[in-house]
Design a protein around this motif. Structure first.
Motif, mmCIF file in Angstrom:
data_model
loop_
_atom_site.group_PDB
_atom_site.id
_atom_site.type_symbol
_atom_site.label_atom_id
_atom_site.label_comp_id
_atom_site.label_asym_id
_atom_site.label_seq_id
_atom_site.Cartn_x
_atom_site.Cartn_y
_atom_site.Cartn_z
ATOM 1 N N GLU A 142 0.293 -1.455 -0.384
ATOM 2 C CA GLU A 142 0.104 0.346 -0.351
ATOM 3 C C GLU A 142 1.024 1.264 -0.091
ATOM 4 N N SER A 143 2.086 0.933 0.727
ATOM 5 C CA SER A 143 2.940 2.092 1.047
ATOM 6 C C SER A 143 3.426 2.479 -0.590
ATOM 7 N N ALA A 144 3.942 1.685 -0.878
ATOM 8 C CA ALA A 144 4.128 1.265 -2.296
ATOM 9 C C ALA A 144 3.915 1.946 -3.569
ATOM 10 N N ALA A 145 1.766 1.849 -3.678
ATOM 11 C CA ALA A 145 2.027 2.460 -4.547
ATOM 12 C C ALA A 145 0.901 3.597 -3.791
ATOM 13 N N ASN A 146 1.035 4.361 -2.507
ATOM 14 C CA ASN A 146 0.751 5.960 -2.140
ATOM 15 C C ASN A 146 2.346 6.817 -2.876
ATOM 16 N N PHE A 147 3.124 5.923 -2.898
ATOM 17 C CA PHE A 147 4.522 6.371 -2.555
ATOM 18 C C PHE A 147 4.041 6.691 -4.000
ATOM 19 N N VAL A 148 3.976 6.712 -5.156
ATOM 20 C CA VAL A 148 3.628 6.882 -6.852
ATOM 21 C C VAL A 148 2.917 7.800 -7.263
ATOM 22 N N LYS A 149 1.810 7.475 -6.342
ATOM 23 C CA LYS A 149 0.403 7.666 -6.541
ATOM 24 C C LYS A 149 -0.064 9.445 -7.536
ATOM 25 N N GLY A 150 0.035 9.670 -8.436
ATOM 26 C CA GLY A 150 -0.243 11.268 -8.881
ATOM 27 C C GLY A 150 1.658 12.047 -9.038
ATOM 28 N N LYS A 151 2.580 10.895 -9.010
ATOM 29 C CA LYS A 151 3.706 11.543 -9.315
ATOM 30 C C LYS A 151 4.138 10.893 -10.930
ATOM 31 N N GLN A 152 5.104 11.303 -11.430
ATOM 32 C CA GLN A 152 5.463 11.612 -12.863
ATOM 33 C C GLN A 152 6.533 10.713 -11.877
ATOM 34 N N VAL A 153 6.624 9.867 -12.885
ATOM 35 C CA VAL A 153 7.604 8.458 -12.874
ATOM 36 C C VAL A 153 8.543 8.532 -13.380
ATOM 37 N N ILE A 154 10.114 8.601 -13.993
ATOM 38 C CA ILE A 154 10.389 7.486 -14.486
ATOM 39 C C ILE A 154 11.291 6.471 -14.443
ATOM 40 N N VAL A 155 11.428 5.428 -14.354
ATOM 41 C CA VAL A 155 12.259 4.093 -14.229
ATOM 42 C C VAL A 155 12.697 4.033 -15.129
ATOM 43 N N VAL A 156 14.660 3.605 -14.423
ATOM 44 C CA VAL A 156 16.275 3.246 -15.370
ATOM 45 C C VAL A 156 15.928 2.276 -15.690
ATOM 46 N N GLY A 157 16.076 1.340 -16.550
ATOM 47 C CA GLY A 157 16.392 -0.194 -16.473
ATOM 48 C C GLY A 157 14.821 -0.550 -17.304
ATOM 49 N N PHE A 158 16.010 -2.136 -18.347
ATOM 50 C CA PHE A 158 14.703 -2.559 -18.806
ATOM 51 C C PHE A 158 14.630 -3.762 -18.342
ATOM 52 N N HIS A 159 15.193 -4.423 -17.035
ATOM 53 C CA HIS A 159 15.401 -5.640 -16.556
ATOM 54 C C HIS A 159 13.838 -6.383 -15.818
ATOM 55 N N LYS A 160 14.042 -6.839 -15.964
ATOM 56 C CA LYS A 160 12.317 -7.378 -14.586
ATOM 57 C C LYS A 160 12.085 -6.707 -13.525
ATOM 58 N N SER A 161 12.819 -5.937 -12.811
ATOM 59 C CA SER A 161 12.286 -5.681 -11.415
ATOM 60 C C SER A 161 12.446 -4.128 -11.882
ATOM 61 N N ALA A 162 12.579 -3.468 -13.488
ATOM 62 C CA ALA A 162 12.483 -2.095 -13.663
ATOM 63 C C ALA A 162 10.771 -2.286 -14.607
ATOM 64 N N LEU A 163 10.563 -3.313 -15.705
ATOM 65 C CA LEU A 163 9.367 -3.607 -15.616
ATOM 66 C C LEU A 163 7.903 -3.612 -15.057
ATOM 67 N N ASP A 164 8.394 -4.430 -13.961
ATOM 68 C CA ASP A 164 7.091 -4.848 -12.892
ATOM 69 C C ASP A 164 6.700 -3.290 -12.418
ATOM 70 N N ILE A 165 8.215 -2.413 -12.173
ATOM 71 C CA ILE A 165 7.520 -1.113 -11.013
ATOM 72 C C ILE A 165 7.138 0.291 -11.949
ATOM 73 N N ALA A 166 7.305 -0.619 -13.760
ATOM 74 C CA ALA A 166 6.826 0.268 -14.058
ATOM 75 C C ALA A 166 5.586 0.152 -14.450
ATOM 76 N N MET A 167 4.886 -1.402 -14.677
ATOM 77 C CA MET A 167 3.326 -1.852 -14.533
ATOM 78 C C MET A 167 2.653 -1.072 -13.776
ATOM 79 N N GLU A 168 3.627 -1.577 -12.295
ATOM 80 C CA GLU A 168 2.892 -1.166 -11.185
ATOM 81 C C GLU A 168 2.261 0.409 -10.678
ATOM 82 N N CYS A 169 3.421 1.445 -10.794
ATOM 83 C CA CYS A 169 3.515 2.806 -11.225
ATOM 84 C C CYS A 169 1.661 3.026 -12.084
ATOM 85 N N SER A 170 2.367 3.027 -13.055
ATOM 86 C CA SER A 170 1.067 3.071 -14.761
ATOM 87 C C SER A 170 -0.396 2.002 -13.605
#
Length: 248
Positions: free
Chosen positions: A195-223
């Motif tokens: 829940e804290s992770a979702a609230n941390f990125v909510k309403g923010k413009q997020v840039i994820v650096v990288g293209f491996h699994k953790s990067a794509l997983d986090i990008a998906m959750e941010c989206s």
């Protein structure tokens, strides 16, 4: 004959396997684990993490997955439960020192000159043929105490992802202060509760650096947290193809 004591650093999958194997060979293993549980990287992950390979290719040879796990790629908590069950089934927990972080390893018994003169492992190629001990210094993270263990051999089972984030250095005045934002590592993101992770990125413009699994997983959750209003951008250095998981 006194059993040789083996120091194993890390209680992830490799550490548990090493512990069980040492027991089968008649040695006395002691496992040092900095966290409070077994499982290594599977102890805490981001909400959407699942096994990347089919579970039939990711299982202990002597401990199959339970029939209750029907998914081909189980979620993190099921992988974690599976690893815990393995440790409990083979009674490995009693050999593990939890909340015990290794802060130093030093060999005592031979001079550097003698060690460097060896042409074979341990001088003659035979295990435990040397005279001396490995001194393993550990910190207990619960009571802030330090203890020294002396063992006959050390096995390192920390894996590639042992709590050391790789964060690039920013040029002067071109880091977070330039865009008035915050820079965190994927490990910091994964350390938050879901829940804290979702609230941390909510309403923010997020840039994820990288293209491996953790990067794509986090990008998906941010989206998922922000939708189209604050779209997530992924930056990567090397162009590559990601094969969809649903291909036959």
């Amino acid at each position: 004959m006194e059993k040789k004591q083996i120091g194993i650093i890390g209680a992830g999958i490799s550490g548990l396997l090493a512990c069980k194997y040492m027991l089968s060979k008649g040695f006395d293993p002691i496992v040092f684990e900095a966290k409070s549980d077994v499982g290594g990287v599977w102890i805490k992950t981001i909400a959407s993490t699942k096994l990347q390979t089919p579970k039939t290719m990711y299982q202990f040879s002597d401990f199959p997955w339970p029939s209750s796990v029907t998914e081909n790629c189980p979620a993190q908590h099921k992988v974690f439960d599976y690893i815990q069950s393995y440790a409990q089934h083979f009674d490995l927990i009693k050999h593990i020192r939890f909340n015990t972080k290794v802060v130093g390893i030093e060999y005592e018994g031979l001079s550097d000159e003698e060690i460097q003169s060896y042409s074979l492992w341990n001088g003659n190629g035979q295990p435990f043929s040397f005279k001396g001990k490995w001194k393993v210094v550990v910190d207990n993270t619960e009571n802030n105490s330090t203890k020294v263990h002396k063992v006959d051999f050390v096995i390192l089972c920390m894996g590639r992802y042992c709590d050391v984030p790789n964060i690039p250095e920013f040029p002067p005045k071109k880091g977070p202060e330039a865009f008035h934002g915050k820079v965190i590592h994927s490990m910091d993101y994964a350390a938050m509760d879901y829940e804290s992770a979702a609230n941390f990125v909510k309403g923010k413009q997020v840039i994820v650096v990288g293209f491996h699994k953790s990067a794509l997983d986090i990008a998906m959750e941010c989206s998922e947290a922000n939708g189209l209003k604050n779209q997530c951008t992924v930056l990567y250095r090397t162009e590559q193809w990601n094969v969809p998981a649903n291909l036959p």
